[in-house]
Design an enzyme around this catalytic site. Structure first.
Site, PDB file in Angstrom:
ATOM      1  N   LYS A 151       0.841  -1.204   0.000  1.00 41.15           N
ATOM      2  CA  LYS A 151       0.000   0.000   0.000  1.00 41.15           C
ATOM      3  C   LYS A 151       0.877   1.256   0.000  1.00 41.15           C
ATOM      4  O   LYS A 151       0.689   2.161  -0.793  1.00 41.15           O
ATOM      5  CB  LYS A 151      -0.920  -0.036   1.227  1.00 41.15           C
ATOM      6  CG  LYS A 151      -1.813   1.160   1.368  1.00 41.15           C
ATOM      7  CD  LYS A 151      -2.757   0.989   2.554  1.00 41.15           C
ATOM      8  CE  LYS A 151      -3.446   2.306   2.872  1.00 41.15           C
ATOM      9  NZ  LYS A 151      -4.375   2.206   3.992  1.00 41.15           N
TER      10      LYS A 151
ATOM     11  N   GLU B  72      10.535  -4.820   4.453  1.00 41.94           N
ATOM     12  CA  GLU B  72      10.595  -6.228   4.033  1.00 41.94           C
ATOM     13  C   GLU B  72      10.257  -6.365   2.553  1.00 41.94           C
ATOM     14  O   GLU B  72      10.949  -7.047   1.789  1.00 41.94           O
ATOM     15  CB  GLU B  72       9.580  -7.067   4.834  1.00 41.94           C
ATOM     16  CG  GLU B  72       9.901  -7.224   6.296  1.00 41.94           C
ATOM     17  CD  GLU B  72       9.350  -6.106   7.170  1.00 41.94           C
ATOM     18  OE1 GLU B  72       9.044  -4.999   6.635  1.00 41.94           O
ATOM     19  OE2 GLU B  72       9.236  -6.321   8.378  1.00 41.94           O
TER      20      GLU B  72
ATOM     21  N   GLY C 205      -4.809  -2.011   5.307  1.00 40.21           N
ATOM     22  CA  GLY C 205      -4.017  -3.160   4.858  1.00 40.21           C
ATOM     23  C   GLY C 205      -4.705  -4.490   5.129  1.00 40.21           C
ATOM     24  O   GLY C 205      -4.850  -5.327   4.231  1.00 40.21           O
ATOM     25  N   ARG C 206      -5.173  -4.684   6.358  1.00 43.68           N
ATOM     26  CA  ARG C 206      -5.772  -5.987   6.714  1.00 43.68           C
ATOM     27  C   ARG C 206      -7.168  -6.163   6.137  1.00 43.68           C
ATOM     28  O   ARG C 206      -7.787  -7.204   6.332  1.00 43.68           O
ATOM     29  CB  ARG C 206      -5.757  -6.169   8.228  1.00 43.68           C
ATOM     30  CG  ARG C 206      -6.412  -5.054   9.018  1.00 43.68           C
ATOM     31  CD  ARG C 206      -5.974  -5.105  10.482  1.00 43.68           C
ATOM     32  NE  ARG C 206      -6.435  -3.966  11.258  1.00 43.68           N
ATOM     33  CZ  ARG C 206      -5.831  -2.780  11.316  1.00 43.68           C
ATOM     34  NH1 ARG C 206      -4.742  -2.568  10.593  1.00 43.68           N
ATOM     35  NH2 ARG C 206      -6.290  -1.815  12.068  1.00 43.68           N
TER      36      ARG C 206
ATOM     37  N   GLU D 161      -4.682  -6.625  15.465  1.00 46.67           N
ATOM     38  CA  GLU D 161      -4.191  -5.320  15.007  1.00 46.67           C
ATOM     39  C   GLU D 161      -5.327  -4.289  15.050  1.00 46.67           C
ATOM     40  O   GLU D 161      -5.079  -3.100  15.252  1.00 46.67           O
ATOM     41  CB  GLU D 161      -3.609  -5.428  13.593  1.00 46.67           C
ATOM     42  CG  GLU D 161      -2.676  -4.275  13.251  1.00 46.67           C
ATOM     43  CD  GLU D 161      -1.846  -4.527  12.017  1.00 46.67           C
ATOM     44  OE1 GLU D 161      -0.612  -4.569  12.123  1.00 46.67           O
ATOM     45  OE2 GLU D 161      -2.425  -4.689  10.918  1.00 46.67           O
TER      46      GLU D 161
ATOM     47  N   HIS E 226      -4.889 -33.008  19.186  1.00 43.44           N
ATOM     48  CA  HIS E 226      -3.734 -33.820  19.586  1.00 43.44           C
ATOM     49  C   HIS E 226      -2.594 -32.952  20.083  1.00 43.44           C
ATOM     50  O   HIS E 226      -1.475 -33.437  20.251  1.00 43.44           O
ATOM     51  CB  HIS E 226      -3.275 -34.684  18.408  1.00 43.44           C
ATOM     52  CG  HIS E 226      -4.327 -35.640  17.979  1.00 43.44           C
ATOM     53  ND1 HIS E 226      -4.409 -36.936  18.442  1.00 43.44           N
ATOM     54  CD2 HIS E 226      -5.405 -35.468  17.171  1.00 43.44           C
ATOM     55  CE1 HIS E 226      -5.463 -37.523  17.921  1.00 43.44           C
ATOM     56  NE2 HIS E 226      -6.089 -36.655  17.136  1.00 43.44           N
TER      57      HIS E 226
ATOM     58  N   LYS F 114       9.557  -0.342  14.238  1.00 43.85           N
ATOM     59  CA  LYS F 114      10.118   0.108  12.950  1.00 43.85           C
ATOM     60  C   LYS F 114      11.115   1.233  13.174  1.00 43.85           C
ATOM     61  O   LYS F 114      12.155   1.299  12.513  1.00 43.85           O
ATOM     62  CB  LYS F 114       9.001   0.628  12.044  1.00 43.85           C
ATOM     63  CG  LYS F 114       8.158  -0.426  11.391  1.00 43.85           C
ATOM     64  CD  LYS F 114       7.287   0.254  10.328  1.00 43.85           C
ATOM     65  CE  LYS F 114       6.108  -0.584   9.936  1.00 43.85           C
ATOM     66  NZ  LYS F 114       5.159   0.126   9.095  1.00 43.85           N
TER      67      LYS F 114
HETATM   68  C1  G6Q Z   1      -2.455  -3.879   8.073  1.00 46.13           C
HETATM   69  C2  G6Q Z   1      -1.219  -3.237   8.442  1.00 46.13           C
HETATM   70  C3  G6Q Z   1       0.035  -3.913   7.975  1.00 46.13           C
HETATM   71  C4  G6Q Z   1       0.385  -3.623   6.532  1.00 46.13           C
HETATM   72  C5  G6Q Z   1       1.817  -4.085   6.269  1.00 46.13           C
HETATM   73  C6  G6Q Z   1       2.223  -3.900   4.843  1.00 46.13           C
HETATM   74  O1  G6Q Z   1      -3.550  -3.458   8.336  1.00 46.13           O
HETATM   75  O2  G6Q Z   1      -1.275  -1.922   8.079  1.00 46.13           O
HETATM   76  O3  G6Q Z   1       0.001  -5.305   8.155  1.00 46.13           O
HETATM   77  O4  G6Q Z   1      -0.512  -4.262   5.679  1.00 46.13           O
HETATM   78  O5  G6Q Z   1       2.696  -3.392   7.125  1.00 46.13           O
HETATM   79  O6  G6Q Z   1       2.113  -2.555   4.478  1.00 46.13           O
HETATM   80  P1  G6Q Z   1       2.259  -2.112   2.987  1.00 46.13           P
HETATM   81  O7  G6Q Z   1       1.153  -2.727   2.216  1.00 46.13           O
HETATM   82  O8  G6Q Z   1       2.204  -0.624   3.000  1.00 46.13           O
HETATM   83  O9  G6Q Z   1       3.595  -2.628   2.505  1.00 46.13           O
END
Ligand code: G6Q
Length: 547
Positions: free
Chosen positions: A206, A212, A266-267, A352, A383, A511
């Site tokens: 996003k 990463e 994002g989620r 989150e 189990h 971060k």
């Molecule tokens: C979700 C969070 C988080 C995000 C990641 C990736 O709600 O905001 O999990 O999706 O940190 O972010 P980017 O899509 O910006 O790389």
């Protein structure tokens, strides 16, 4: 608005809980043959049985009063209408718009978002069909056989979960892989399995600033360029983002970019361009059906009375346990191996969103908010850790999920799967008493004295809660509905707890602290200002890496 713990329904629930402290579900079932019918709800392919909870009709009525007094109706409308419900970031949370029809208009900051959504869906569809039809080819003219989605968190967990869940509907090609971890092994192991000439990389981010994802994307780009040359990037890299300039700067042509908007969290983003990997794996029709299923659940959540409203019922039951029974965790057990990634997905969605301690009034809240969500597919969990749910000292509310109809050629095993799922919830409810166990041990030849000593270890206290959610079979519509069900459950709870379910400031501090630590790991640099433990760990790592 009044603080949650001053609302009349909250105070009434406190009193009610005192009266319910010794409530025994077994007695309630014996006294009321209609309990199952009364405390279960149907919608679409779902039956939600919530009769195995420490509740009465009065409990539910009070919980629904609490929902009303928390202005759930008003806040739900605000979310659907694109109001800035994510108030700490001044944004709407409009994942519902991503799966809705193109009309009627829905304005955010005076812009109708419907045409934007549908225009982008059209672009995605055209791209997916070109890849599937073999018109989109790699740099050397070969069709695409592998897709690598590079993303993390919300840009990974949703698509990965859906692709796994609906793998039985997937097209034979392309195969879709997910790379998220900064650990280079994740990317390296994936690259070992693919051919650069037939591989498409999706960089899903996003913000397009995530460490990463950018690290993995750079490494993947270098790998490709090393094998096919710089000119190959245009045919092997696409980006999913809200950030056009950053995509361009990274070296991906904005024509190869699919966009979404800052009002997509994002989620909550698998329904947007972030779902490209899903559409590539399953085909456009299944992706569209997934969106349609979620939309059906949106309408149910928006329109059904609280008494029949699955997200409201699940959400308020969670509030009942977290705030009145003092439970800390929530177990989720899909008796469906295809949902093996559902729990990690729901962990992010729930923790989150509702892992917050500050309320709308900008002050710390005085009650528990989001639970620790955990679980694993049944029967594996049986189990491994079910002991604690049956015999541990903690009360753990649970959801059990199962498909009614066998979706494989192995019918008999599915019968056993169903039987095990129901047996666990029955065992949690019924338990097994000391007397019964002693009797069994003596009947098996044990002395009374030994039986008396051993029996307490074998006792199941019972009266432990569970919800059971039955669906027909795991198809795209059902999965879309299921995900939206949990999204809205989390929203309901966030409203009651008076927190913002749509921000995630809690990920920021780590971060910020990582770059100076990375700097300090280099022995050429001063270790910097850190606490004693961190300094000790830095020194140890410096030593080990020097030797
Ligand atoms: C979700 C969070 C988080 C995000 C990641 C990736 O709600 O905001 O999990 O999706 O940190 O972010 P980017 O899509 O910006 O790389």
């Amino acid at each position: 608005m009044k603080a949650l713990n001053r609302l009349p329904a909250w105070l009434a629930l406190k009193q009610h809980h005192k009266a319910m402290r010794h409530f025994d579900m077994r007695e309630a079932f014996s006294a009321d043959p209609g309990r199952f019918a009364d405390l279960s709800a149907h919608f679409g392919p779902f039956l939600l049985d919530y009769s195995k909870n420490r509740i009465t009709r009065e409990t539910l009525n009070l919980l629904f009063d609490l929902a009303h007094q928390s202005q759930l109706v008003e806040r739900r409308s605000a979310m659907f209408d694109g109001k800035p419900v994510n108030f700490t970031e001044g944004r709407a949370a409009l994942h519902t718009a991503l799966r809705a029809p193109a009309t009627p208009p829905l304005r955010v900051a005076r812009q109708d978002v419907r045409p934007l959504v549908h225009h982008e869906l059209g672009r995605l569809r055209a791209f997916v069909e070109r890849v599937h039809g073999g018109q989109w080819r790699g740099h050397t003219g070969k069709a695409i056989h592998d897709v690598v989605n590079i993303g993390i968190g919300g840009s990974d967990l949703g698509p990965a979960m859906v692709c796994r869940a609906l793998e039985h509907l997937a097209r034979p090609s392309p195969r879709v892989h997910f790379v998220s971890n900064l650990d280079p092994a994740h990317l390296a192991d994936t690259l070992d399995r693919v051919d650069p000439e037939t591989t498409l990389f999706i960089v899903a981010s996003k913000t397009f600033t995530t460490l990463e994802t950018l690290a993995n994307a750079r490494s993947a780009r270098a790998w490709l360029v090393g094998r096919l040359g710089e000119a190959a990037v245009a045919k092997h890299f696409v980006a999913l983002s809200t950030h056009r300039a950053a995509v361009s700067e990274f070296g991906i042509d904005p024509d190869n970019m699919f966009v979404f908007w800052d009002w997509v969290g994002g989620r909550y983003s698998l329904w947007s361009a972030i779902g490209l990997s899903i559409a590539l794996a399953l085909g456009w029709e299944h992706f569209r059906t997934l969106l349609d299923g979620a939309h059906e659940m949106d309408e149910h959540f928006r329109d059904a009375p609280f008494e029949d409203n699955l997200p409201v019922i699940l959400g308020m039951l969670g509030v009942w346990y977290a705030n009145f029974w003092g439970t800390d965790t929530y177990g989720i057990f899909p008796y469906d191996q295809r949902l093996s990634l559902l729990v990690p997905f729901l962990q992010q969605l729930d923790m989150e969103s509702n892992g917050k301690n500050v309320g709308h009034n900008n002050r710390p809240v005085l009650y528990n908010t989001g639970p620790i969500v955990w679980g694993a597919p049944g029967t594996n969990g049986q189990h491994a850790f079910f002991e604690l749910i049956h015999q541990g000292t903690r009360l753990i509310p649970t959801d059990f999920l199962v498909g009614a109809v066998n979706a494989t050629p192995l019918a008999d095993q599915h019968e056993w799967l169903l039987a095990n799922c129901l047996a666990q919830t029955e065992a949690l409810l019924k338990g097994k008493s000391q007397d019964v166990i002693e009797g069994e041990l003596v009947a098996a030849g044990m002395s009374r004295r030994d039986a008396h000593a051993l029996a307490p270890h074998k006792v199941f206290p019972g009266n432990r809660p569970s919800n059971t959610l039955i669906y027909q079979t795991l198809d795209a519509r059902t999965l879309g509905m299921l995900i939206a069900l949990y999204e809205h459950k989390v929203f309901v709870q966030g409203v009651v707890w008076q927190i913002n379910s749509f921000d995630q400031w809690g990920v920021e501090l780590g971060k910020q602290l990582a770059p100076p630590i990375r700097h300090a790991l280099d022995p050429a640099n001063p270790p910097g200002q850190h606490d004693g433990s961190t300094l000790g760990l830095i020194a140890e790592l410096r030593r080990r890496r020097a030797s």
